[in-house]
Design an enzyme around this catalytic site. Structure first.
Site, PDB file in Angstrom:
ATOM      1  N   LYS A  64       0.821  -1.196   0.104  1.00 14.60           N
ATOM      2  CA  LYS A  64      -0.062  -0.107  -0.037  1.00 14.60           C
ATOM      3  C   LYS A  64       0.825   1.385   0.006  1.00 14.60           C
ATOM      4  CE  LYS A  64      -3.498   2.479   2.806  1.00 14.60           C
ATOM      5  NZ  LYS A  64      -4.401   2.449   4.059  1.00 14.60           N
ATOM      6  N   GLU A  83      10.632  -4.426   4.178  1.00 16.22           N
ATOM      7  CA  GLU A  83      10.922  -5.876   4.008  1.00 16.22           C
ATOM      8  C   GLU A  83      10.380  -6.153   2.378  1.00 16.22           C
ATOM      9  OE1 GLU A  83       9.286  -4.740   6.295  1.00 16.22           O
ATOM     10  OE2 GLU A  83       9.393  -5.951   8.183  1.00 16.22           O
ATOM     11  N   GLY A 133      -4.400  -1.622   5.421  1.00 17.91           N
ATOM     12  CA  GLY A 133      -3.631  -2.900   4.971  1.00 17.91           C
ATOM     13  C   GLY A 133      -4.528  -4.279   5.227  1.00 17.91           C
ATOM     14  N   ARG A 134      -4.933  -4.253   6.247  1.00 22.10           N
ATOM     15  CA  ARG A 134      -5.471  -5.633   6.920  1.00 22.10           C
ATOM     16  C   ARG A 134      -6.871  -5.993   6.430  1.00 22.10           C
ATOM     17  NH1 ARG A 134      -4.344  -2.569  10.666  1.00 22.10           N
ATOM     18  NH2 ARG A 134      -5.758  -1.845  12.382  1.00 22.10           N
ATOM     19  N   GLU A 163      -4.384  -6.647  15.560  1.00 23.64           N
ATOM     20  CA  GLU A 163      -3.650  -5.343  15.038  1.00 23.64           C
ATOM     21  C   GLU A 163      -4.851  -4.214  15.128  1.00 23.64           C
ATOM     22  OE1 GLU A 163      -1.489  -5.502  11.218  1.00 23.64           O
ATOM     23  OE2 GLU A 163      -0.761  -3.605  11.250  1.00 23.64           O
ATOM     24  N   HIS A 195      -4.530 -33.188  19.605  1.00 23.41           N
ATOM     25  CA  HIS A 195      -3.520 -33.951  20.006  1.00 23.41           C
ATOM     26  C   HIS A 195      -2.247 -33.036  20.633  1.00 23.41           C
ATOM     27  CE1 HIS A 195      -5.390 -37.445  18.654  1.00 23.41           C
ATOM     28  NE2 HIS A 195      -5.972 -36.460  17.546  1.00 23.41           N
ATOM     29  N   LYS A 218       8.405   0.000  12.656  1.00 22.39           N
ATOM     30  CA  LYS A 218       8.962  -0.102  11.246  1.00 22.39           C
ATOM     31  C   LYS A 218      10.141   1.129  11.410  1.00 22.39           C
ATOM     32  CE  LYS A 218       5.190  -1.105   8.331  1.00 22.39           C
ATOM     33  NZ  LYS A 218       4.060  -0.805   6.922  1.00 22.39           N
TER      34      LYS A 218
HETATM   35  C1  G6Q Z   1      -2.064  -3.542   8.244  1.00 21.74           C
HETATM   36  C2  G6Q Z   1      -0.808  -3.245   8.652  1.00 21.74           C
HETATM   37  C3  G6Q Z   1       0.333  -3.742   8.021  1.00 21.74           C
HETATM   38  C4  G6Q Z   1       0.743  -3.675   6.500  1.00 21.74           C
HETATM   39  C5  G6Q Z   1       2.134  -3.991   6.460  1.00 21.74           C
HETATM   40  C6  G6Q Z   1       2.363  -3.843   4.605  1.00 21.74           C
HETATM   41  O1  G6Q Z   1      -3.040  -3.213   8.388  1.00 21.74           O
HETATM   42  O2  G6Q Z   1      -0.807  -1.953   8.556  1.00 21.74           O
HETATM   43  O3  G6Q Z   1       0.236  -5.219   8.320  1.00 21.74           O
HETATM   44  O4  G6Q Z   1      -0.276  -4.127   5.775  1.00 21.74           O
HETATM   45  O5  G6Q Z   1       3.089  -3.291   7.246  1.00 21.74           O
HETATM   46  O6  G6Q Z   1       2.450  -2.619   4.459  1.00 21.74           O
HETATM   47  P1  G6Q Z   1       2.326  -2.199   2.992  1.00 21.74           P
HETATM   48  O7  G6Q Z   1       1.024  -2.752   2.293  1.00 21.74           O
HETATM   49  O8  G6Q Z   1       2.503  -0.562   2.939  1.00 21.74           O
HETATM   50  O9  G6Q Z   1       3.800  -2.697   2.496  1.00 21.74           O
END
Ligand code: G6Q
Length: 548
Positions: A207, A213, A268-269, A354, A385, A513
């Site tokens: 996003k 990463e 994002g989530r 989150e 188990h 971050k």
């Molecule tokens: C989701 C979070 C987090 C995010 C990642 C990736 O709600 O904010 O999990 O999705 O850090 O972020 P980008 O999509 O910006 O790379």
């Protein structure tokens, strides 16, 4: 805003808790043969049985009153209509607009966002068609056989979970999908070892297009690809981006037509429903992706319209509040009895923790009650188990959702019957437990001496009274999975609303971050030494430098 514990319903629930907290579920089931009927409901293809919860009809009435006094109805309306429900970032959270495919306008800043949503869906459809018809090919003219999604967190977990869950619906002779999320070089190498550059498409899903990463992984992969190309333009045949920051994706070197967009009003989530689902669409086909959206939309409509007493996400949310805030539960397990749902709990571990892992109200006041629970779990039978022992006899109060499909996609031998027998047996055992008298009678029937019975009996007694929800899905399909995911999303929203927190920001994640960037600069010698750093971090970095 009246503080949560000052609401009359809260006090009533507290008093009510004192009255019923020692009643055993066994008693309620024995007293009332209609208990299942009173505490279950069906919505779309999902049956929720919540009768094995420590509640009476009065509990439900009081919990619903709490929802009403918390302004849940108004909050739901705001969620769907583009209200600024993400209060700290002053944004809407309009994941519901992404699946409002046949619906009316949704306004953000007075502008209808639906045309843009439809345009991106159409772009995804064209792209999926191009891959399958061979209009889009790799640099040497070969068809694309592998798709690698480079993304993390919200740009990874949803597509991973859904592609696993819906494996039986993959396109015939379709592409393989891979998910590269960890910045650990092992993850990069593991995946690159399994794909061929000339037939692989990389989707950079980010996003912000700044996540370290994902960008590090994308840069490494770009270099790996560039080494094999005869012309730089060929790169565009192997990379597309999904992002809310088109400019950054273009700076990375992608032509505009390779960029799929979503917007800052999609968290994002909650972004699975946007072009972040491109890997899902490529794997399952666009029709199935749209079925997923349609299933979620069905649940949205139910959530928006059903009275709270018959509203599945509202009831599930309220039950969670009941255990967290009145029984003192710290954790909630999500236990799917379907191998393909093996990433479902991990997905909602992020979704829930989150969103509701917050300790300050929307008004910036510290909360004086417990908020988001620790969410965990994996496929149920395997768990039986392993950690189920603690569910049955541990000291912590734990609530759990048991999820299973009625019909299996693979009706081989009697596997499904055995699976479902386990499923029903566990919620029954957790509810019933086993009394001292029952244990002793059982041991006597086995012919044990009185002394042996005295020794063993205390260990074999199970308190029972462990609350569970049973979620039965007619069959796991793109549509029913869409409804199931939306059910949990809305449950989280219900809880966040009642706890008076903002479920749509993540300042803790942002802080992590930013701290990493500072440490990285110091560690790689690009920036200042972290002079104000604590002794532990400083010494650890020094140790790493000396020994790496
Ligand atoms: C989701 C979070 C987090 C995010 C990642 C990736 O709600 O904010 O999990 O999705 O850090 O972020 P980008 O999509 O910006 O790379």
């Amino acid at each position: 805003m009246t503080r949560l514990r000052q609401l009359p319903a809260w006090q009533n629930l507290q008093d009510h808790y004192e009255q019923i907290c020692n009643t055993h579920l066994r008693e309620w089931f024995a007293e009332d043969p209609l208990r299942f009927k009173k505490f279950s409901l069906k919505q779309s293809s999902i049956l929720l049985d919540y009768s094995k919860n420590r509640i009476t009809e009065e509990t439900r009435t009081l919990l619903v009153a709490l929802a009403k006094q918390s302004g849940l109805r108004e909050h739901i309306d705001a969620l769907f209509s583009g209200g600024l429900v993400n209060t700290t970032e002053q944004r809407p959270a309009l994941h519901t607009a992404l699946r409002n495919v046949g619906g009316g306008p949704v306004l953000v800043d007075g502008k209808d966002v639906m045309p843009a949503v439809r345009q991106q869906l159409a772009k995804m459809r064209t792209f999926v068609d191009d891959i399958y018809t061979g209009n889009w090919r790799g640099y040497n003219g070969q068809a694309i056989t592998d798709v690698v999604n480079i993304g993390i967190g919200g740009s990874d977990l949803g597509p991973v979970m859904v592609t696993e869950a819906l494996k039986p619906y993959r396109m015939p002779r379709g592409v393989k999908v891979h998910f590269m999320s960890n910045v650990d070089g092992s993850h990069v190498v593991d995946i690159l070892n399994h794909v061929q550059p000339e037939t692989t498409l990389f989707i950079i899903a980010s996003k912000s297009f700044t996540t370290q990463e994902s960008l590090s992984n994308a840069l490494t992969v770009r270099r790996w690809m560039q080494d094999r190309l005869s012309h730089p333009d060929q790169l565009a045949q192997h990379f597309v981006a999904v992002t809310a920051d088109r400019d950054k994706a273009m700076e990375f070197g992608l032509p505009e037509e390779n960029i799929f967009e979503f917007w800052d009003w999609v968290g994002g989530r909650y972004s699975l429903w946007s072009a972040v689902g491109l890997s899902v669409a490529l794997y399952l086909g666009m029709d199935n992706f749209e079925e997923l959206l349609a299933g979620a939309h069905e649940m949205d409509e139910h959530f928006r319209q059903a009275p709270f007493e018959e509203n599945m996400p509202v009831l599930m949310g309220l039950l969670g509040i009941w255990y967290s805030n009145f029984f003192g539960s710290q954790t909630h397990a999500i236990l799917p009895y379907d191998q393909h749902l093996h990433r479902f709990s991990a997905y909602f571990q992020q979704g829930d923790m989150e969103s509701n892992g917050k300790s300050v109200t929307r008004d910036g006041e510290a909360v004086d009650y417990t908020t988001g629970p620790i969410i965990w779990g994996e496929t149920g039978t395997n768990g039986q188990h392993a950690y189920f022992q603690l569910l049955h006899q541990g000291t912590r109060p734990i609530s759990a959702d048991f999820i299973a499909p009625v019909k299996t996609y693979y009706p081989i031998n009697d596997h499904q019957t055995i699976l479902i027998a386990n499923f029903f047996a566990q919620t029954r055992a957790l509810m019933m437990g086993k009394t001292q008298t029952e244990v002793r009678a059982e041991l006597q029937a086995e012919g044990l001496s009185e002394a042996e019975i005295d020794r063993l009996a205390p260990h074999k007694v199970l308190e029972g009274n462990r609350p569970t929800n049973t979620v039965l899905i007619d069959k796991l399909t793109p549509r029913s999975l869409g409804s199931l995911i939306a059910l949990y999303e809305h449950k989280i929203f219900v809880q966040g609303t009642i706890w008076q927190i903002n479920p749509f920001d993540q300042w803790g994640v942002e802080f992590g971050k930013r701290t990493t960037s500072e440490v990285l600069k110091a560690l790689s010698g690009e920036g200042e030494e972290m002079k104000d750093s604590d002794a532990s971090t400083r010494e650890l970095m020094a140790y790493y430098r000396e020994n790496s």
